[in-house]
Design a protein around this motif. Sequence first.
Motif, PDB file in Angstrom:
ATOM      1  N   GLY A  74      36.596  34.040  55.556  1.00 36.41           N
ATOM      2  CA  GLY A  74      35.838  34.355  54.331  1.00 36.41           C
ATOM      3  C   GLY A  74      34.900  33.225  53.926  1.00 36.41           C
ATOM      4  N   ILE A  75      34.501  32.390  54.895  1.00 32.81           N
ATOM      5  CA  ILE A  75      33.592  31.270  54.578  1.00 32.81           C
ATOM      6  C   ILE A  75      32.166  31.684  54.935  1.00 32.81           C
ATOM      7  CG2 ILE A  75      32.958  28.890  55.174  1.00 32.81           C
ATOM      8  CD1 ILE A  75      35.934  28.431  55.873  1.00 32.81           C
ATOM      9  N   GLU A  76      31.273  31.576  53.976  1.00 36.34           N
ATOM     10  CA  GLU A  76      29.870  31.959  54.213  1.00 36.34           C
ATOM     11  C   GLU A  76      29.161  30.859  54.984  1.00 36.34           C
ATOM     12  OE1 GLU A  76      27.751  34.711  54.466  1.00 36.34           O
ATOM     13  OE2 GLU A  76      28.608  35.199  52.507  1.00 36.34           O
ATOM     14  N   ALA A  77      28.297  31.258  55.908  1.00 37.16           N
ATOM     15  CA  ALA A  77      27.507  30.259  56.646  1.00 37.16           C
ATOM     16  C   ALA A  77      26.045  30.675  56.658  1.00 37.16           C
ATOM     17  CB  ALA A  77      28.023  30.141  58.077  1.00 37.16           C
ATOM     18  N   LEU A  87      41.525  36.047  55.789  1.00 39.05           N
ATOM     19  CA  LEU A  87      41.524  37.408  55.246  1.00 39.05           C
ATOM     20  C   LEU A  87      42.449  38.288  56.070  1.00 39.05           C
ATOM     21  CD1 LEU A  87      37.684  37.563  54.754  1.00 39.05           C
ATOM     22  CD2 LEU A  87      39.359  37.759  52.915  1.00 39.05           C
ATOM     23  N   PRO A  88      42.989  39.348  55.467  1.00 39.96           N
ATOM     24  CA  PRO A  88      43.779  40.285  56.270  1.00 39.96           C
ATOM     25  C   PRO A  88      42.919  40.799  57.423  1.00 39.96           C
ATOM     26  CG  PRO A  88      43.823  40.907  53.942  1.00 39.96           C
ATOM     27  CD  PRO A  88      42.861  39.776  54.073  1.00 39.96           C
ATOM     28  N   HIS A  89      43.529  41.058  58.566  1.00 41.94           N
ATOM     29  CA  HIS A  89      42.754  41.487  59.726  1.00 41.94           C
ATOM     30  C   HIS A  89      41.973  42.765  59.411  1.00 41.94           C
ATOM     31  CE1 HIS A  89      41.518  42.009  63.817  1.00 41.94           C
ATOM     32  NE2 HIS A  89      41.907  43.276  63.747  1.00 41.94           N
ATOM     33  N   GLY A  90      40.691  42.740  59.716  1.00 47.02           N
ATOM     34  CA  GLY A  90      39.868  43.927  59.478  1.00 47.02           C
ATOM     35  C   GLY A  90      39.146  43.907  58.142  1.00 47.02           C
ATOM     36  N   VAL A  91      39.329  42.831  57.379  1.00 47.00           N
ATOM     37  CA  VAL A  91      38.688  42.764  56.057  1.00 47.00           C
ATOM     38  C   VAL A  91      37.567  41.720  56.073  1.00 47.00           C
ATOM     39  CG1 VAL A  91      39.048  42.206  53.608  1.00 47.00           C
ATOM     40  CG2 VAL A  91      40.750  43.546  54.854  1.00 47.00           C
ATOM     41  N   GLU A  92      36.471  42.064  55.443  1.00 41.36           N
ATOM     42  CA  GLU A  92      35.314  41.165  55.332  1.00 41.36           C
ATOM     43  C   GLU A  92      35.098  40.818  53.859  1.00 41.36           C
ATOM     44  OE1 GLU A  92      31.696  43.016  56.723  1.00 41.36           O
ATOM     45  OE2 GLU A  92      30.496  41.210  56.436  1.00 41.36           O
ATOM     46  N   ARG A 144      26.572  31.874  36.423  1.00 44.79           N
ATOM     47  CA  ARG A 144      28.036  31.807  36.366  1.00 44.79           C
ATOM     48  C   ARG A 144      28.694  33.096  36.860  1.00 44.79           C
ATOM     49  NH1 ARG A 144      29.617  32.105  31.712  1.00 44.79           N
ATOM     50  NH2 ARG A 144      27.634  32.465  30.692  1.00 44.79           N
ATOM     51  N   VAL A 145      27.889  34.026  37.275  1.00 47.02           N
ATOM     52  CA  VAL A 145      28.463  35.301  37.711  1.00 47.02           C
ATOM     53  C   VAL A 145      28.577  35.331  39.230  1.00 47.02           C
ATOM     54  CG1 VAL A 145      28.207  37.812  37.655  1.00 47.02           C
ATOM     55  CG2 VAL A 145      27.390  36.428  35.740  1.00 47.02           C
ATOM     56  N   GLU A 146      29.724  35.790  39.693  1.00 47.82           N
ATOM     57  CA  GLU A 146      29.920  35.954  41.134  1.00 47.82           C
ATOM     58  C   GLU A 146      30.254  37.412  41.407  1.00 47.82           C
ATOM     59  OE1 GLU A 146      32.849  33.220  42.604  1.00 47.82           O
ATOM     60  OE2 GLU A 146      31.818  31.488  41.718  1.00 47.82           O
ATOM     61  N   TYR A 147      29.598  37.973  42.406  1.00 45.18           N
ATOM     62  CA  TYR A 147      29.907  39.336  42.832  1.00 45.18           C
ATOM     63  C   TYR A 147      30.635  39.229  44.167  1.00 45.18           C
ATOM     64  CZ  TYR A 147      26.462  40.399  39.292  1.00 45.18           C
ATOM     65  OH  TYR A 147      25.778  40.469  38.109  1.00 45.18           O
ATOM     66  N   VAL A 148      31.895  39.573  44.154  1.00 46.33           N
ATOM     67  CA  VAL A 148      32.704  39.393  45.357  1.00 46.33           C
ATOM     68  C   VAL A 148      32.888  40.745  46.030  1.00 46.33           C
ATOM     69  CG1 VAL A 148      34.804  38.374  46.284  1.00 46.33           C
ATOM     70  CG2 VAL A 148      33.916  37.590  44.081  1.00 46.33           C
ATOM     71  N   PHE A 149      32.439  40.827  47.266  1.00 48.56           N
ATOM     72  CA  PHE A 149      32.513  42.077  48.040  1.00 48.56           C
ATOM     73  C   PHE A 149      33.685  42.001  49.004  1.00 48.56           C
ATOM     74  CE2 PHE A 149      28.323  44.262  47.484  1.00 48.56           C
ATOM     75  CZ  PHE A 149      27.718  43.330  46.648  1.00 48.56           C
ATOM     76  N   TYR A 150      34.513  43.038  49.008  1.00 46.42           N
ATOM     77  CA  TYR A 150      35.573  43.165  50.010  1.00 46.42           C
ATOM     78  C   TYR A 150      35.359  44.475  50.757  1.00 46.42           C
ATOM     79  CZ  TYR A 150      38.196  39.462  47.637  1.00 46.42           C
ATOM     80  OH  TYR A 150      38.596  38.273  47.101  1.00 46.42           O
ATOM     81  N   LEU A 151      35.416  44.417  52.079  1.00 49.71           N
ATOM     82  CA  LEU A 151      35.217  45.626  52.887  1.00 49.71           C
ATOM     83  C   LEU A 151      36.352  45.740  53.893  1.00 49.71           C
ATOM     84  CD1 LEU A 151      32.187  43.983  52.658  1.00 49.71           C
ATOM     85  CD2 LEU A 151      31.479  46.239  53.379  1.00 49.71           C
ATOM     86  N   ASN A 152      36.925  46.915  53.962  1.00 48.66           N
ATOM     87  CA  ASN A 152      38.051  47.135  54.878  1.00 48.66           C
ATOM     88  C   ASN A 152      37.595  48.012  56.056  1.00 48.66           C
ATOM     89  OD1 ASN A 152      40.407  47.822  56.181  1.00 48.66           O
ATOM     90  ND2 ASN A 152      41.321  48.928  54.439  1.00 48.66           N
ATOM     91  N   GLU A 159      45.468  50.982  54.546  1.00 50.69           N
ATOM     92  CA  GLU A 159      45.252  50.264  53.293  1.00 50.69           C
ATOM     93  C   GLU A 159      45.480  48.771  53.526  1.00 50.69           C
ATOM     94  OE1 GLU A 159      46.518  51.800  49.327  1.00 50.69           O
ATOM     95  OE2 GLU A 159      47.861  50.070  49.395  1.00 50.69           O
ATOM     96  N   LYS A 160      44.657  47.930  52.916  1.00 47.06           N
ATOM     97  CA  LYS A 160      44.825  46.475  53.036  1.00 47.06           C
ATOM     98  C   LYS A 160      44.989  45.879  51.647  1.00 47.06           C
ATOM     99  CE  LYS A 160      44.262  46.050  57.472  1.00 47.06           C
ATOM    100  NZ  LYS A 160      44.964  45.265  58.467  1.00 47.06           N
ATOM    101  N   GLU A 161      45.771  44.801  51.593  1.00 36.80           N
ATOM    102  CA  GLU A 161      45.980  44.142  50.304  1.00 36.80           C
ATOM    103  C   GLU A 161      45.396  42.744  50.351  1.00 36.80           C
ATOM    104  OE1 GLU A 161      50.135  44.138  49.477  1.00 36.80           O
ATOM    105  OE2 GLU A 161      50.141  46.259  48.921  1.00 36.80           O
ATOM    106  N   VAL A 162      44.697  42.385  49.294  1.00 38.42           N
ATOM    107  CA  VAL A 162      44.174  41.020  49.185  1.00 38.42           C
ATOM    108  C   VAL A 162      44.758  40.433  47.910  1.00 38.42           C
ATOM    109  CG1 VAL A 162      42.103  39.597  48.995  1.00 38.42           C
ATOM    110  CG2 VAL A 162      42.010  41.743  50.280  1.00 38.42           C
ATOM    111  N   CYS A 163      45.405  39.269  48.031  1.00 34.70           N
ATOM    112  CA  CYS A 163      45.978  38.644  46.833  1.00 34.70           C
ATOM    113  C   CYS A 163      44.895  37.868  46.111  1.00 34.70           C
ATOM    114  CB  CYS A 163      47.099  37.675  47.217  1.00 34.70           C
ATOM    115  SG  CYS A 163      48.476  38.548  47.901  1.00 34.70           S
ATOM    116  N   LEU A 164      44.700  38.206  44.860  1.00 33.87           N
ATOM    117  CA  LEU A 164      43.672  37.515  44.085  1.00 33.87           C
ATOM    118  C   LEU A 164      44.326  36.410  43.264  1.00 33.87           C
ATOM    119  CD1 LEU A 164      41.680  40.616  42.757  1.00 33.87           C
ATOM    120  CD2 LEU A 164      41.203  39.241  44.791  1.00 33.87           C
ATOM    121  N   GLY A 165      43.767  35.229  43.321  1.00 35.73           N
ATOM    122  CA  GLY A 165      44.258  34.132  42.495  1.00 35.73           C
ATOM    123  C   GLY A 165      43.858  34.360  41.051  1.00 35.73           C
ATOM    124  N   ASP A 166      44.364  33.501  40.150  1.00 41.22           N
ATOM    125  CA  ASP A 166      44.049  33.669  38.724  1.00 41.22           C
ATOM    126  C   ASP A 166      42.550  33.619  38.468  1.00 41.22           C
ATOM    127  OD1 ASP A 166      46.532  34.117  37.922  1.00 41.22           O
ATOM    128  OD2 ASP A 166      46.932  32.074  37.151  1.00 41.22           O
TER     129      ASP A 166
END
Length: 723
Positions: free
Chosen positions: A484-487, A658-663, A671-679, A684-691
């Motif tokens: 999940g590291i952008e380059a 990231l869980p396998h198969g997730v981008e 200050r706004v971040e738009y976070v995209f998750y794609l499976n 079904e895939k689960e991603v644990c979100l921190g606080d």
Amino acid sequence: MGIGLKENDDIERKLQNESFSVIECGNIAGSQQYAVGVKMKRSILFPKVNEILHGGDYNPEQWLDRPDILEEDIRLMKKAGVNTVTLGVFSWSVYESSEGNYHFEWLDDVMDRLWENGIFTILATPSGARPAWLDQAMPQAMRVSQMGIRNRHGVRHNHCMTFPLYREKVREINTILAKRYGNHPGLILWHISNELGGVCYCDLCEKKFQDYLKRKYHDNIQELNQEWWTTFWSHRYNSFEQIEPPVPGGETSIHGLNLDWKRFTTWNMTDYMKDEIAVFKKWTPDIPVTTNFMRLYEGLDYHKMSKELDIISWDSYPDWHTDKGELIDTAAATAFDHSVMRSLKRDRPFMLMESVPSQVNWHPYNKLKRPGVHNLSCMQAVACGSDTVQYFQWRKSRGSYEQHHGAVIDHLGRCDTRIFGEVEEVGKKLKLLKEVQGSIPKASTAIIFDWENWWAINDMAGLSVEKNYPQECRRLYQILFCYGIEADIISQEEDLTPYKAVFAPMLYLLKPGTKERFSHFVEKGGYLAATYLTGYVNEHTLCYLGGFPGGGLKDVFGLYTEEIDSLYPSESNGAAFTEDSEMHGVCRIRDFCEIIKPLTARTLAYYTEDFYQGTPAITVNTFGAGKAWYLGARVEDSGLEQLVGKIMCELGITFKKLPHGVEKHIRYHDRVEYVFYLNYTTEEKEVCLGDDEKGFSLLYHKLVFGTLRLKGFGVDVIRQEKR
Ligand code: GLA
Ligand code: ZN
């Protein structure tokens, strides 16, 4: 606290009022390049539309005798949430049926009716394919092949870039378009030609090449002889007029010639493109200009061409369903391509100009995009920084070469089809993502991918047949992608100071200034990771004397290399990590193994086999406040993952596998971040979100925290506000 509906409305309102930066078309050179930590304004590409574009190539000129179909098109476009179409890509013979015989009434009518229905127009110049009367009257406009044979009239993308009368003819038709449509309220963008590419070997191009060389080598043929090392095989030239382009059966053994010919081709194509652009800059300076790029097209250095464009756009046609890998592999490769395009102008979104809602007609095997995959591919483009989702094509042509190429509207002519339904669904989602436009991804990591280096590696005679330079850049990207590291993907001429980590795989050719940029970057605390084949030749492809990596880089990496071994595809070697490397096990290595002589570098892994067993395979050197890592061999994924992970940990760059198969991608705006998750899997895939990762789902309109559940082929986009 998450973000509630009220805040959602607030953001909507704010979007209308604040921090917009409309791209200044005429002033690209002066525009701010992105730098990590710099407060960014939203760069809204098309304020008139003020939505993510959705639409694509539309060819009403093929249906002028079917007003019922044209009427139906508009109805269906609105139903599919289409807000923009591209017109005129190959319309020359309809615009001008014979010299000076113009017919624009149909276009007036189509553009007006689209506009009245809320659909904007990207207008292309028609130079990508010439009418028969033009080729008949102007045969020198037709391209000449490597074997010196002039093309006959036909197909497309085959004009000479040099021939002055063709350029004049194109300027003429462009001027008519600029004057006639420049003030049309529906016009938002000029689209120059189509997928510029190819090479011409006519006498005019050859002469222009000689003049280019004359300027480059200060009208001094001896200087050229020296830089091209022409004394080898007695190939010295006495004059620039003796130089021919490299062609089979002719001179192909001088690497300097081959490289300069490629550079010239980019230069001449850019010169041609600038000629087209100049018309629009004169008559319509407020309308931005683009041309559609083709992935990693080998023939043109997009880093050079992009400087002349206001907006970067490209045509993406991945083979989503292969019999070799999983969907996520195609996704990673395509994300790399998007990153290449995004990184050409990092201060603004890019455009997905073409893509297909189903199958193309030119892959070796044209599989249908499986249900749900179209949505994933569109959302991925937006996740990677595109503010458009455009298709080739709206309606299938009835005849000729692309009659079986996918489209939103099939020959069937219905809108209750699977494909139409999926496109309509994408249209709805893009509306929900409206506020994302103008935000951009940012990266603290970069991969150097350099066209000239690619050309030099491909042209070098030695080692193995397959060098796989772009594949290696992609592979590295894929490792970062799984974390999940952008380059960013940048050329070696770029400023490295915005980054914490820079990866430079196989940087065989060094350009002037690269050594200074590298050493400055590492001295100031950056982490630079290079590999086998670094710094073998200078910008003329002359080998560095006194050991590789040359060009002054030995100090930075604290080593020199003495030999390089090529392995058969069936062979491998091992690299055993040392205890104090804090990495574990033996990783497999393939293809290339350099024999390294450390100077100040510390060994992190030793070869486990062959006569160089026990010698360093991977090293690290402290240089100033930073570190320079060196991978002497092609390390397989498991080893590369450890190395990348270690570099990121040392730099304090946080990541989570990231869980396998997730981008995952993030687009930023203040200050706004738009976070995209794609499976990309059907489970079904689960991603644990921190606080600090909880937020508001733009697609499902609800607060998201704790565990994010992504259905099979599911996508979510979460808006987070960082305080
Ligand atoms: C390219 C061209 C289009 C069309 C598509 C087909 O991208 O620009 O005109 O031919 O390919 O996939
Ligand atoms: Zn030519």
